[in-house]
Design an enzyme around this catalytic site. Structure first.
Site, short mmCIF file in Angstrom:
data_model
loop_
_atom_site.label_atom_id
_atom_site.label_comp_id
_atom_site.label_asym_id
_atom_site.label_seq_id
_atom_site.Cartn_x
_atom_site.Cartn_y
_atom_site.Cartn_z
N PRO A 245 0.86 -1.20 0.00
CA PRO A 245 0.00 0.00 0.00
C PRO A 245 0.89 1.24 0.00
O PRO A 245 1.80 1.34 0.81
CB PRO A 245 -0.78 -0.12 1.32
CG PRO A 245 -0.64 -1.53 1.76
CD PRO A 245 0.68 -2.00 1.22
N LEU A 246 0.62 2.17 -0.91
CA LEU A 246 1.46 3.36 -1.05
C LEU A 246 0.56 4.58 -1.16
O LEU A 246 -0.30 4.64 -2.04
CB LEU A 246 2.34 3.25 -2.31
CG LEU A 246 3.30 2.06 -2.35
CD1 LEU A 246 3.76 1.81 -3.78
CD2 LEU A 246 4.49 2.31 -1.44
N THR A 247 0.75 5.54 -0.29
CA THR A 247 -0.10 6.73 -0.31
C THR A 247 0.35 7.69 -1.41
O THR A 247 1.54 7.89 -1.61
CB THR A 247 -0.07 7.44 1.05
OG1 THR A 247 -0.48 6.51 2.05
CG2 THR A 247 -1.00 8.63 1.08
N CYS A 332 2.27 2.59 9.74
CA CYS A 332 2.56 3.93 9.23
C CYS A 332 3.32 4.74 10.28
O CYS A 332 2.86 4.89 11.42
CB CYS A 332 1.27 4.66 8.85
SG CYS A 332 1.58 6.26 8.06
N HIS A 403 7.12 -5.23 8.34
CA HIS A 403 8.16 -4.38 7.77
C HIS A 403 9.36 -4.42 8.72
O HIS A 403 9.21 -4.12 9.90
CB HIS A 403 7.64 -2.95 7.61
CG HIS A 403 8.59 -2.04 6.89
ND1 HIS A 403 8.24 -0.77 6.50
CD2 HIS A 403 9.87 -2.22 6.47
CE1 HIS A 403 9.27 -0.20 5.90
NE2 HIS A 403 10.27 -1.06 5.87
N GLY A 452 10.62 -5.00 3.05
CA GLY A 452 11.78 -4.15 3.31
C GLY A 452 12.96 -4.39 2.40
O GLY A 452 13.51 -5.49 2.37
N ASP A 453 13.33 -3.37 1.62
CA ASP A 453 14.57 -3.35 0.83
C ASP A 453 14.63 -4.35 -0.33
O ASP A 453 15.72 -4.68 -0.79
CB ASP A 453 15.79 -3.58 1.72
CG ASP A 453 16.01 -2.46 2.71
OD1 ASP A 453 15.39 -1.39 2.55
OD2 ASP A 453 16.80 -2.64 3.66
#
EC number: 1.3.1.89
Length: 607
Positions: A245-247, A332, A403, A452-453
């Site tokens: 999910p990306l805002t 978040c 994450h 992550g990464d």
């Protein structure tokens, strides 16, 4: 005469002079592509993943104004045309009814006046007309000449029929009736109202239990839930290619693009539960999806109250048709949400988090509930493992995403995949116990996803092959390199040419115009979101100009030039070049276009 020892010394010097020294954290670009005396300081050229997670919901910190850093109070409004045409006259041959009447309407009803004042058309064929056979923008379309002749709008009936039969289109649109009921607080929450009463009683019970010391009293205080949780749809994320999910940047056109590039699972931008319950238009735009995203589309919500979570879950279940999972954001890191008790703040209040999950699970019908967390909120104090143990014991969640960073750490260090592995072992053990237990063996297993990464196919396979990890959620890697899942499928690096990368942007442009519209406002909005997208894609360094592989997502390059002018342009850190790229698809910027990026070193206002 040179001795043997001197010869060896000379050879060693030659080898040493040829050996390239790499600074840690700096991308190893071949010398012939490095720009000497760069005009842009390295410090100003890179942003981090907070930009993707926070989007435009971040809060401004108190204190002195800084010339660098994030533009947290960005004005996202785009100006409209100076002379506006009433929407009832978009198709003059089939006019609608103006609810204000021609005399009181603030928009013009004179088509001739409007067309005379309208900005010159953009060259080419309207991408929306080409795709669906007609243009909903009508006379307002910036490519009007391509589908307007003899005072009439054209319709390609064969294309309209083909598009309709394909089943394409946008889904999860809330009805007007439901929206009005929410706004007037007359919406019937038949399930969640009962759930909330039970959870409220549990809050009081928890407070009483905390005062008692004897375990027998604690056990006696337990109250069975007065409702039955519906059977959930099966969610299997093993080996799935997942976009985080990306805002802001995780908008519908971007997700649709990622589906064409191999993604299996996508998520909505983070929606806040209270604005959803207030029927805010901007918030209800977030659960919308393209039909190609389903199955595999998840809606992510953020909240701090169990009653809001339960009601949001119920209304999403009732009013949407294409949702595979409902995800609770507990990761978040941004200050604004954290101060409100949302996002990663829930990790510091496990009892509240568990109540929220219970409320969502009981109210979401057959939609499975999932949760996304971090390693913890503070550095060197991981709490995810104990939290996951409680979540598994007290809730039937379909998936847990971890994450590998704390809230405090942000992106100063690499993600902790060793800790992700530890937590994955806990989930694996839990799933094994469920399989052995005859009473619970019929319930769905809990998926465990690492995050992550991940930037290359090697990163992806290393993560997926980690014991206990079912799949990987990719965030920055999918923004900087949208074809990452094509590399995963091919199991090799793909040295995309500049032309191929431009074609990806062209596809995004077409999708954006279908979504936001091909009128002046829609073009401005599409251009702005492409600039947001380019603020990540420009960070990609072509593998063909690297000295060695694999590339690392946190490596910063010296200023470099590409193998041709277009490749150099696509890698530019200059906002003016981003605008230039958008003009290839949306025409020249008008005097009313503004773009304020997240970082203060880049800003654009035309005119």
């Amino acid at each position: 005469m040179t001795t043997e020892t001197e010869k060896r010394a000379l050879e060693d010097d030659t080898v040493e002079s040829k050996r390239i020294k790499y600074d840690k954290g700096i991308a190893p670009i071949k010398p012939e592509f490095i720009v000497e005396n760069p005009s842009v300081p390295a410090d100003d050229r890179y942003v981090n993943d907070d930009d993707a997670e926070a989007g435009d919901r971040n809060g401004e910190e108190k204190g002195k104004k800084k010339k660098r850093g994030q533009n947290k109070k960005r004005d996202m409004r785009q100006q409209h045309e100076e002379v506006r045409l009433c929407s009832s006259l978009l198709d003059p041959s089939n006019p609608g009814t103006c609810r204000f009447g021609p005399e009181h309407c603030r928009s013009t009803h004179d088509v001739t006046t409007y067309l005379a004042a309208k900005a010159p058309d953009i060259d080419g064929v309207c991408p929306v007309f080409k795709s669906i056979g007609y243009c909903p923008a009508g006379l307002k379309c910036r490519w009007l000449n391509s589908h307007y002749e003899d005072g009439k709008l054209k319709r390609d009936q064969s294309q309209i029929d083909a598009y309709a039969s394909s089943g394409q289109g946008e889904v999860n649109k809330i009805s007007t009736e439901a929206k009005l009921a929410l706004q007037k607080k007359k919406y019937l929450f038949e399930v969640s109202d009962n759930v909330i009463k039970y959870l409220d009683s549990q809050v009081q019970s928890d407070e009483n239990i905390a005062k008692r010391e004897e375990a027998k009293e604690n056990n006696a205080s337990y109250v069975e839930a007065p409702f039955k949780i519906a059977e959930k749809k099966k969610l299997d994320l093993r080996g799935a290619k997942i976009v985080s999910p990306l805002t802001t940047v995780g908008n519908l056109p971007y997700r649709r693009l990622m589906k064409t590039l191999g993604a299996d699972v996508t998520y909505s931008e983070m929606a806040l539960s209270l604005p959803l319950l207030q029927a805010t238009n901007s918030e209800w735009a977030l659960p919308k999806a393209h039909s190609s995203e389903y199955p595999g589309f998840g809606v992510q919500i953020a909240t701090s109250k169990h009653w809001a979570a339960a009601k949001a879950a119920e209304v999403i279940y009732k009013e949407t048709t294409h949702v595979s999972e409902l995800n609770l954001n507990c990761g978040c890191p941004i200050d604004l949400l954290y101060r409100q008790g949302q996002g990663s703040a829930l990790m510091e209040q496990p009892a509240r988090l568990l109540r929220i999950l219970k409320g969502m699970n009981a109210s979401s019908g057959d939609i499975p509930v999932t949760v996304k967390i971090r390693t913890g909120t503070k550095d060197n104090k991981n709490t995810a493992k104990s939290l996951v143990e409680r979540v598994l014991a007290e809730n039937d969640v379909a998936a847990i995403t971890l994450h590998g960073r704390s809230r405090q750490q942000r992106y100063t260090k690499d993600a902790d995949w060793e800790y992700i592995k530890e937590v994955g072992a806990v989930v694996t053990e839990w799933n094994n116990k469920k399989e052995e237990d005859k009473e619970s063996s019929e319930t769905n297993r809990t998926n465990f996803v690492g995050n992550g990464d991940v930037f290359t196919h090697e990163d992806w396979y290393n993560a997926v092959n980690t014991e206990g990890v079912d799949s990987v959620m990719v965030a920055r890697g999918a923004l900087i390199k949208p074809w990452i899942f094509e590399e995963v499928e091919a199991q090799q690096y793909l040295d995309k040419s500049a032309t191929e990368r431009l074609d990806i942007l062209r596809k995004f442009a077409d999708f954006s115009l279908e979504h936001w519209g091909s009128d002046e406002y829609g073009v401005g909005l599409s251009r702005r979101f492409m600039c947001e997208f380019l603020s990540f894609t420009h960070r990609y360094i072509p593998v063909g100009i690297l000295e060695r592989l694999p590339p690392k997502i946190n490596q910063r390059p010296p200023q470099w030039r590409g193998r041709n002018e277009l490749e150099t342009l696509l890698g530019s850190t200059d906002y003016k070049d981003w605008i230039k790229i958008t003009e290839m698809f949306y025409g020249k910027t008008g005097d009313n276009f503004t773009f304020i990026p997240k970082h203060k070193s880049n800003a654009y206002e035309s005119g």
